[in-house]
Write a protein that holds these residues in place. Structure first.
Motif, PDB file in Angstrom:
ATOM      1  N   ARG A  51       0.721  -1.241  -0.072  1.00 27.76           N
ATOM      2  CA  ARG A  51      -0.051  -0.061   0.174  1.00 27.76           C
ATOM      3  C   ARG A  51       0.961   1.389  -0.114  1.00 27.76           C
ATOM      4  N   MET A  52       1.965   1.420  -1.046  1.00 29.64           N
ATOM      5  CA  MET A  52       2.783   2.525  -1.075  1.00 29.64           C
ATOM      6  C   MET A  52       1.684   3.625  -1.503  1.00 29.64           C
ATOM      7  N   ASP A  53       2.013   4.822  -1.429  1.00 36.10           N
ATOM      8  CA  ASP A  53       1.144   6.109  -1.708  1.00 36.10           C
ATOM      9  C   ASP A  53       0.904   6.119  -3.248  1.00 36.10           C
ATOM     10  N   PRO A  54      -0.316   6.582  -3.477  1.00 40.82           N
ATOM     11  CA  PRO A  54      -0.941   6.164  -4.709  1.00 40.82           C
ATOM     12  C   PRO A  54      -0.128   7.033  -6.024  1.00 40.82           C
ATOM     13  N   ILE A  55       0.482   7.963  -5.674  1.00 46.02           N
ATOM     14  CA  ILE A  55       1.342   8.554  -6.582  1.00 46.02           C
ATOM     15  C   ILE A  55       2.468   7.564  -6.941  1.00 46.02           C
ATOM     16  N   THR A  56       3.275   7.083  -6.020  1.00 46.01           N
ATOM     17  CA  THR A  56       4.232   6.353  -6.424  1.00 46.01           C
ATOM     18  C   THR A  56       3.614   5.049  -7.302  1.00 46.01           C
ATOM     19  N   GLU A  57       2.855   4.725  -6.761  1.00 43.28           N
ATOM     20  CA  GLU A  57       2.170   3.244  -7.395  1.00 43.28           C
ATOM     21  C   GLU A  57       1.747   3.631  -8.701  1.00 43.28           C
ATOM     22  N   ALA A  58       0.990   4.721  -8.881  1.00 48.17           N
ATOM     23  CA  ALA A  58       0.651   5.166 -10.347  1.00 48.17           C
ATOM     24  C   ALA A  58       1.746   5.375 -11.386  1.00 48.17           C
ATOM     25  N   LEU A  59       2.940   5.687 -10.759  1.00 47.46           N
ATOM     26  CA  LEU A  59       4.175   6.044 -11.626  1.00 47.46           C
ATOM     27  C   LEU A  59       4.677   4.766 -11.715  1.00 47.46           C
ATOM     28  N   LEU A  60       4.546   3.886 -10.927  1.00 44.30           N
ATOM     29  CA  LEU A  60       5.382   2.440 -11.065  1.00 44.30           C
ATOM     30  C   LEU A  60       4.761   1.820 -12.452  1.00 44.30           C
ATOM     31  N   PHE A  61       3.251   1.721 -12.149  1.00 46.83           N
ATOM     32  CA  PHE A  61       2.345   1.137 -13.258  1.00 46.83           C
ATOM     33  C   PHE A  61       2.809   1.843 -14.516  1.00 46.83           C
ATOM     34  N   CYS A  62       3.226   3.107 -14.533  1.00 51.45           N
ATOM     35  CA  CYS A  62       3.638   3.870 -15.722  1.00 51.45           C
ATOM     36  C   CYS A  62       5.012   3.298 -16.302  1.00 51.45           C
ATOM     37  N   ALA A  63       5.906   3.332 -15.424  1.00 47.94           N
ATOM     38  CA  ALA A  63       7.132   2.635 -15.674  1.00 47.94           C
ATOM     39  C   ALA A  63       7.055   1.346 -16.350  1.00 47.94           C
ATOM     40  N   ASP A  64       6.240   0.619 -15.771  1.00 47.35           N
ATOM     41  CA  ASP A  64       6.128  -0.901 -16.181  1.00 47.35           C
ATOM     42  C   ASP A  64       5.704  -0.853 -17.638  1.00 47.35           C
ATOM     43  N   HIS A  65       4.666  -0.020 -17.802  1.00 49.13           N
ATOM     44  CA  HIS A  65       4.133   0.221 -19.362  1.00 49.13           C
ATOM     45  C   HIS A  65       5.098   0.626 -20.144  1.00 49.13           C
ATOM     46  N   ALA A  66       5.901   1.555 -19.842  1.00 48.85           N
ATOM     47  CA  ALA A  66       7.161   2.018 -20.879  1.00 48.85           C
ATOM     48  C   ALA A  66       8.097   0.891 -21.061  1.00 48.85           C
ATOM     49  N   ALA A  67       8.500   0.264 -19.947  1.00 46.62           N
ATOM     50  CA  ALA A  67       9.536  -0.906 -20.379  1.00 46.62           C
ATOM     51  C   ALA A  67       8.769  -2.096 -20.978  1.00 46.62           C
ATOM     52  N   HIS A  68       7.324  -2.100 -20.874  1.00 45.44           N
ATOM     53  CA  HIS A  68       6.591  -3.323 -21.491  1.00 45.44           C
ATOM     54  C   HIS A  68       6.845  -2.884 -22.911  1.00 45.44           C
ATOM     55  N   ILE A  69       6.432  -1.807 -23.508  1.00 45.80           N
ATOM     56  CA  ILE A  69       6.389  -1.161 -24.682  1.00 45.80           C
ATOM     57  C   ILE A  69       7.737  -1.427 -25.426  1.00 45.80           C
TER      58      ILE A  69
END
Ligand SMILES: Nc1ncnc2c1ncn2[C@@H]1O[C@H](COP(=O)(O)OP(=O)(O)OP(=O)(O)O)[C@@H](O)[C@H]1O
Ligand SMILES: Cc1cn([C@H]2C[C@H](O)[C@@H](COP(=O)(O)O)O2)c(=O)[nH]c1=O
Length: 205
Positions: A51-69
Motif C-alpha cells: 500500500r505505497m502512496d498512490p502517486i508512487t504506485e501510479a508512476l510504477l504502473f506507468c514505468a512498467d508500461h514504458a518498459a513493456h512497450i
C-alpha cells in the motif's frame, strides 16, 4: 496489430487469455500482460502489497508500461506480429483515478498527459463487463484479495471503463462477461482474426 483485454478483477481475463492461446495459436501472437511482463512489474506488485502512496504506485504502473512497450510490444509490432495484452493503459485510466481521488485535482487528465507521446494506442480493446456482485463472488474470500478487489472500488473502476469505452467507441468492444467462457473466447478470437485479416491488407501507419 495491438489488441488489449480489459475489465475489473474477476471479469474473466485470465480464463479468456488461456483459451485465446489455444484458439489463436496458428497466428503466433505475442501474449503479454501488465503488470508483470518486465521486472518493473515486480516492483508494482510490491507497491500494491505494501500500500505505497498512490502517486508512487501510479508512476510504477506507468514505468512498467514504458518498459513493456520498449522491450516487448514495439519490437513485436515492428516485426508485424499480433500482440495481445492482458491489461494495458486503460487499466491505469480506470483504476488509478479511483485511488488518486482526493490526492490530485484531476487524476485522469494527469494520467493521460503522462502517457502522451510514447504510449501506443491499441487497435482494438475488448472490455469484459459484468455485475459487480458476480465479479466479487468469482474472486473468492475477502481476506485473500488485493485491496482493489472490493465491491466499492470495482464499481467505480467499471464506471470509469464504461466512460472510456463511450468516449472511444471505434476502439472498444464491450463483451458480456456473464456469457459462458467458451462463447466469450470464441467471439473475441473471431473478432481478432477478422481484424488481423484486414490489417494485413492495410499498411501500418
Ligand atoms: N465466463 C465465465 N463464466 C463463469 N465463470 C467465469 C467466467 N470467466 C471466468 N470465470 C471464473 O471466474 C473466476 C475469475 O476469473 P479470472 O481469474 O479469469 O478473472 P480475471 O479477470 O483474470 O481476475 P483478476 O483480474 O483478479 O486476475 C475464475 O474462477 C474463473 O473460472
Ligand atoms: C495494469 C494495471 C493494473 N492495476 C490493478 C488491477 C488489478 O487489481 C491489479 C493487478 O492486475 P491483475 O492482472 O488483475 O493481477 O492491478 C491498476 O490499478 N493499474 C494498472 O495500470
Amino acid at each position: 496489430m495491438l489488441i488489449t483485454i480489459e475489465g475489473i478483477d474477476g471479469s474473466g481475463k485470465s480464463t479468456l487469455l488461456a483459451r485465446l492461446h489455444e484458439l489463436l495459436a496458428d497466428l503466433d501472437p505475442l501474449f503479454t500482460r501488465e503488470p508483470g511482463a518486465t521486472w518493473v512489474g515486480e516492483s508494482v506488485r510490491r507497491a500494491i502489497a505494501e500500500r505505497m502512496d498512490p502517486i508512487t504506485e501510479a508512476l510504477l504502473f506507468c514505468a512498467d508500461h514504458a518498459a513493456h512497450i520498449d522491450t516487448l510490444i514495439r519490437p513485436a509490432l515492428d516485426e508485424g506480429r499480433l500482440v495481445v495484452s492482458d491489461r494495458y493503459a486503460d487499466s491505469r485510466f480506470a483504476y488509478q483515478p479511483v485511488v488518486l481521488d482526493g490526492v490530485l485535482p484531476d487524476p485522469l487528465s494527469w494520467l493521460f498527459r503522462i502517457h502522451e507521446g510514447w504510449s501506443i494506442r491499441p487497435d482494438r480493446t475488448f472490455l469484459l463487463v459484468l455485475p459487480i456482485e458476480d465479479a466479487v463472488s468469482r474472486l473468492g474470500p475477502e481476506k485473500k484479495r488485493e485491496y482493489f478487489e472490493n465491491a466499492a472500488i470495482l464499481s467505480r473502476v467499471q464506471e470509469n471503463y464504461l466512460g472510456l469505452a463511450a468516449a472511444d467507441p471505434s476502439r472498444f468492444v464491450i463483451v458480456d462477461a456473464l456469457l459462458p467462457k467458451e462463447e466469450v473466447a470464441r467471439f473475441i478470437a473471431d473478432e481478432i482474426r477478422a481484424g488481423a485479416r484486414s490489417s494485413r491488407r492495410r499498411p501500418r501507419a
